[in-house]
Enzyme design. Structure first.
Site, mmCIF file in Angstrom:
data_model
loop_
_atom_site.group_PDB
_atom_site.id
_atom_site.type_symbol
_atom_site.label_atom_id
_atom_site.label_comp_id
_atom_site.label_asym_id
_atom_site.label_seq_id
_atom_site.Cartn_x
_atom_site.Cartn_y
_atom_site.Cartn_z
ATOM 1 N N THR A 61 0.822 -1.337 0.019
ATOM 2 C CA THR A 61 -0.027 -0.058 0.055
ATOM 3 C C THR A 61 0.847 1.331 -0.216
ATOM 4 O O THR A 61 1.811 1.354 0.518
ATOM 5 C CB THR A 61 -0.835 0.137 1.313
ATOM 6 O OG1 THR A 61 -1.618 -1.259 1.499
ATOM 7 C CG2 THR A 61 -1.974 1.291 1.404
ATOM 8 N N THR A 67 -0.929 -0.035 6.422
ATOM 9 C CA THR A 67 -0.567 -0.976 5.522
ATOM 10 C C THR A 67 0.054 -2.223 6.232
ATOM 11 O O THR A 67 -0.120 -2.464 7.166
ATOM 12 C CB THR A 67 0.882 -0.349 4.934
ATOM 13 O OG1 THR A 67 1.454 -1.141 3.921
ATOM 14 C CG2 THR A 67 2.078 -0.323 6.063
#
Length: 327
Positions: free
Chosen positions: A185, A236
């Site tokens: 991410t 993330t």
């Protein structure tokens, strides 16, 4: 990790959580003598280039929303960033599928999931926010909407990612787990000169995932959350863990209760550790920014870093972690 060690760790974490933050209900930005603005922060080393694009907006007194969109478009278009946008690892059937969301200072938000053949899912997510009554569009519907909005269709599977996928398929290996070697991410948070917050999060998801899998990145509250009275957070790593705990919303609420961004991220990771027995097998990292321009991050495993850019310059910072050195 043995059951005994897990039990001891959980007991220690529960004890620290019970005793923490017993004092003030004041928010950090209310205590701050001077607000650090503008400022932009983002996950991972590829956040450095993303922050530069966001700073180009912020330094001209631009809106945080524009900054985060322009910022994350950089890794979306970079084929060398193998976990976002163009060149992202495909799913187990060889299809690149993208997830993204965006949120502004007024709690407006937009999201797309399982989007294919469109280079900039973050900009499609913004169009969902601004041009529809909805928050999320997925799959074929998201692609149809993007094309109607003038986005071009293109193949996002680069030759390098295709060859990696073919090698993985021929090896007979199971799909990769989302650990410290497979982060997935870019999340970005910004505070502009007007004192307003916005955030964006975009990803190609886990490498060689099951077709149809969607993680936390396009889920408001899990992979991203913004409350302009308090702060913002992004995440993330193993998206399923953030989804189970609505992790980014939790981080913001902890800041509302008086925690600094650093403390809030740590407590959110500890919440995961106390609730889920297998947390130590995965990576999760939270990144937060409050209304004072203070920021912090915390993760399960060592290896997570984040990029910061403000009037003092730019830096890449290693996030503090629960299980590794310096924990």
């Amino acid at each position: 990790m043995t059951a005994t060690r897990r039990g001891f760790l959980k007991l220690s974490l529960l004890s620290s959580i019970a005793s923490a933050f017993a004092a003030s209900s004041k928010t950090a930005f209310a205590r701050a003598e001077k607000i650090n603005k503008p400022v932009v922060i983002s996950t991972w080393e590829h956040g450095l280039a993303a922050n530069k694009a966001a700073w180009d907006v912020l330094k001209k007194n631009g809106r945080a929303l524009d900054a985060v969109e322009q910022g994350v478009r950089v890794p979306e278009a970079d084929p060398l960033v193998r976990t976002v946008g163009l060149g992202g690892y495909p799913d187990s059937e060889g299809n690149v599928t993208l997830d993204a969301c965006i949120m502004d200072e007024n709690m407006n938000c937009g999201s797309v999931a399982y989007l294919q053949d469109i280079l900039h899912p973050i900009s499609v997510a913004r169009k969902v926010m601004e041009e529809t009554p909805h928050v999320m569009l997925v799959g074929a519907g998201a692609k149809k909407f993007a094309l109607e909005q003038g986005f071009a269709q293109q193949n996002l599977l680069t030759e390098q990612s295709k060859q990696d996928w073919l090698a993985w398929r021929h090896s007979g290996q199971q799909k990769k787990q989302i650990n410290i070697e497979n982060h997935d991410t870019i999340g970005m948070l910004a505070l502009d000169t007007s004192g307003n917050l916005s955030g964006a999060c975009t990803t190609s998801g886990a490498a060689f995932k099951l077709p149809g899998r969607v993680g936390d990145s396009p889920i408001i509250g899990a992979g991203l959350y913004v409350d302009n009275e308090v702060g913002a957070a992004t995440a993330t790593g193993m998206g399923e863990l953030m989804m189970k705990t609505v992790g980014c919303h939790l981080v913001v609420e902890l800041m509302r209760q008086g925690a600094s961004p650093q403390e809030a991220c740590q407590k959110a990771v500890e919440r995961i550790a106390t609730r889920l027995d297998n947390f130590a097998e995965f990576q999760v990292g939270f990144l937060a920014l409050n209304k004072a321009g203070e920021y912090g991050a915390y993760c399960i495993q060592p290896g997570f870093n984040y990029a910061v850019k403000d009037s003092r310059g730019e830096q890449l910072i290693d996030g503090k972690n629960l299980l590794g050195e310096g924990a």
